[in-house]
Design a protein around this motif. Structure first.
Motif, PDB file in Angstrom:
ATOM      1  N   MET A   6       0.847  -1.184   0.000  1.00  0.00           N
ATOM      2  CA  MET A   6       0.000   0.000   0.000  1.00  0.00           C
ATOM      3  C   MET A   6       0.890   1.244   0.000  1.00  0.00           C
ATOM      4  O   MET A   6       1.907   1.293   0.670  1.00  0.00           O
ATOM      5  N   ILE A   7       0.474   2.235  -0.713  1.00  0.00           N
ATOM      6  CA  ILE A   7       1.218   3.492  -0.810  1.00  0.00           C
ATOM      7  C   ILE A   7       0.846   4.337   0.401  1.00  0.00           C
ATOM      8  O   ILE A   7      -0.313   4.673   0.607  1.00  0.00           O
ATOM      9  N   LYS A   8       1.874   4.683   1.187  1.00  0.00           N
ATOM     10  CA  LYS A   8       1.604   5.315   2.465  1.00  0.00           C
ATOM     11  C   LYS A   8       1.642   6.836   2.436  1.00  0.00           C
ATOM     12  O   LYS A   8       0.889   7.486   3.126  1.00  0.00           O
ATOM     13  N   THR A   9       2.526   7.429   1.657  1.00  0.00           N
ATOM     14  CA  THR A   9       2.677   8.877   1.735  1.00  0.00           C
ATOM     15  C   THR A   9       1.972   9.567   0.565  1.00  0.00           C
ATOM     16  O   THR A   9       1.778   8.979  -0.502  1.00  0.00           O
ATOM     17  N   MET A  10       1.618  10.792   0.811  1.00  0.00           N
ATOM     18  CA  MET A  10       0.960  11.595  -0.220  1.00  0.00           C
ATOM     19  C   MET A  10       1.905  11.849  -1.394  1.00  0.00           C
ATOM     20  O   MET A  10       1.469  11.900  -2.540  1.00  0.00           O
TER      21      MET A  10
ATOM     22  N   LYS B 255       4.124   9.835  -2.674  1.00  0.00           N
ATOM     23  CA  LYS B 255       4.120   8.656  -3.546  1.00  0.00           C
ATOM     24  C   LYS B 255       2.827   8.588  -4.353  1.00  0.00           C
ATOM     25  O   LYS B 255       2.841   8.290  -5.543  1.00  0.00           O
ATOM     26  N   LYS B 256       1.693   8.882  -3.721  1.00  0.00           N
ATOM     27  CA  LYS B 256       0.411   8.868  -4.428  1.00  0.00           C
ATOM     28  C   LYS B 256       0.401   9.907  -5.542  1.00  0.00           C
ATOM     29  O   LYS B 256       0.026   9.608  -6.681  1.00  0.00           O
ATOM     30  N   MET B 257       0.809  11.125  -5.202  1.00  0.00           N
ATOM     31  CA  MET B 257       0.811  12.184  -6.220  1.00  0.00           C
ATOM     32  C   MET B 257       1.846  11.921  -7.301  1.00  0.00           C
ATOM     33  O   MET B 257       1.636  12.252  -8.468  1.00  0.00           O
TER      34      MET B 257
ATOM     35  N   ILE C 217       2.702   9.003  -8.505  1.00  0.00           N
ATOM     36  CA  ILE C 217       2.110   8.030  -9.426  1.00  0.00           C
ATOM     37  C   ILE C 217       1.047   8.681 -10.299  1.00  0.00           C
ATOM     38  O   ILE C 217       1.010   8.475 -11.520  1.00  0.00           O
ATOM     39  N   ILE C 218       0.192   9.485  -9.692  1.00  0.00           N
ATOM     40  CA  ILE C 218      -0.863  10.159 -10.457  1.00  0.00           C
ATOM     41  C   ILE C 218      -0.259  11.077 -11.521  1.00  0.00           C
ATOM     42  O   ILE C 218      -0.667  11.056 -12.689  1.00  0.00           O
TER      43      ILE C 218
ATOM     44  N   TYR D 199       8.004  11.039  -6.275  1.00  0.00           N
ATOM     45  CA  TYR D 199       7.769   9.690  -5.751  1.00  0.00           C
ATOM     46  C   TYR D 199       8.897   9.244  -4.828  1.00  0.00           C
ATOM     47  O   TYR D 199       8.660   8.646  -3.779  1.00  0.00           O
TER      48      TYR D 199
ATOM     49  N   GLU E 198      -1.555  11.470   6.612  1.00  0.00           N
ATOM     50  CA  GLU E 198      -1.850  12.315   5.460  1.00  0.00           C
ATOM     51  C   GLU E 198      -2.077  13.754   5.898  1.00  0.00           C
ATOM     52  O   GLU E 198      -2.768  14.026   6.877  1.00  0.00           O
TER      53      GLU E 198
END
Length: 148
Positions: free
Chosen positions: A1-5, A7-9, A11-12, A56, A65
């Motif tokens: 699971m992606i834990k930090t914002m 990493k999420k941003m 990828i997006i 990332y 978050e």
């Protein structure tokens, strides 16, 4: 699971940049122009991809978050509304006038109080960009209601 914002941003933004690059490479080529229509979009797409990879892999110290401070969401939505108005008015009003209005209104909205320097920058920036694109790069920008 992606834990930090981050990493999420990351990828997006990487997915957005790959889609953007795909469509940039499908732009038509024009003969007899010094800079083709796909040059700037491709460079911007690779810059976005590079920055998303950096985001990332950046170290993050957040334990949970992050949440926007109260009222910041409305500011972000207002600025996005300004961007939408810029896009809608670009063809009818032209690049110079629309960019002047966008920069001056957005700067004022975000709290910049010195109106003389705001007007100078808001006018000098679009005029210089317009001159650069039309004279040196031979790329036509929307002129709109202005006679040039």
């Amino acid at each position: 699971m992606i834990k930090t914002m981050n990493k999420k941003m990351g990828i997006i933004l990487a997915v957005i940049s790959i889609i953007y690059l795909y469509f940039s490479f499908t732009l038509p080529e024009y003969p007899y122009v010094p800079v083709d229509s796909d040059a700037v979009p491709i460079v911007l797409g690779f810059i976005l991809l590079f920055l998303s990879v950096l985001l990332y892999f950046s170290k993050s110290e957040e334990a949970e978050e992050e949440k926007l401070p109260k009222g910041e969401g409305k500011v972000i939505l207002a600025v996005l509304g300004f961007v939408l108005m810029f896009i809608l008015l670009l063809e009818p009003l032209g690049f110079v006038l629309t960019t002047f209005l966008f920069i001056s209104i957005n700067s004022r909205f975000l709290g910049y109080k010195k109106w003389v320097s705001n007007i100078i920058v808001s006018l000098a920036l679009p005029l210089s960009i317009y001159f650069l694109f039309v004279s040196f790069l031979k790329i036509q920008l929307p002129s709109g209601i202005l006679p040039f």
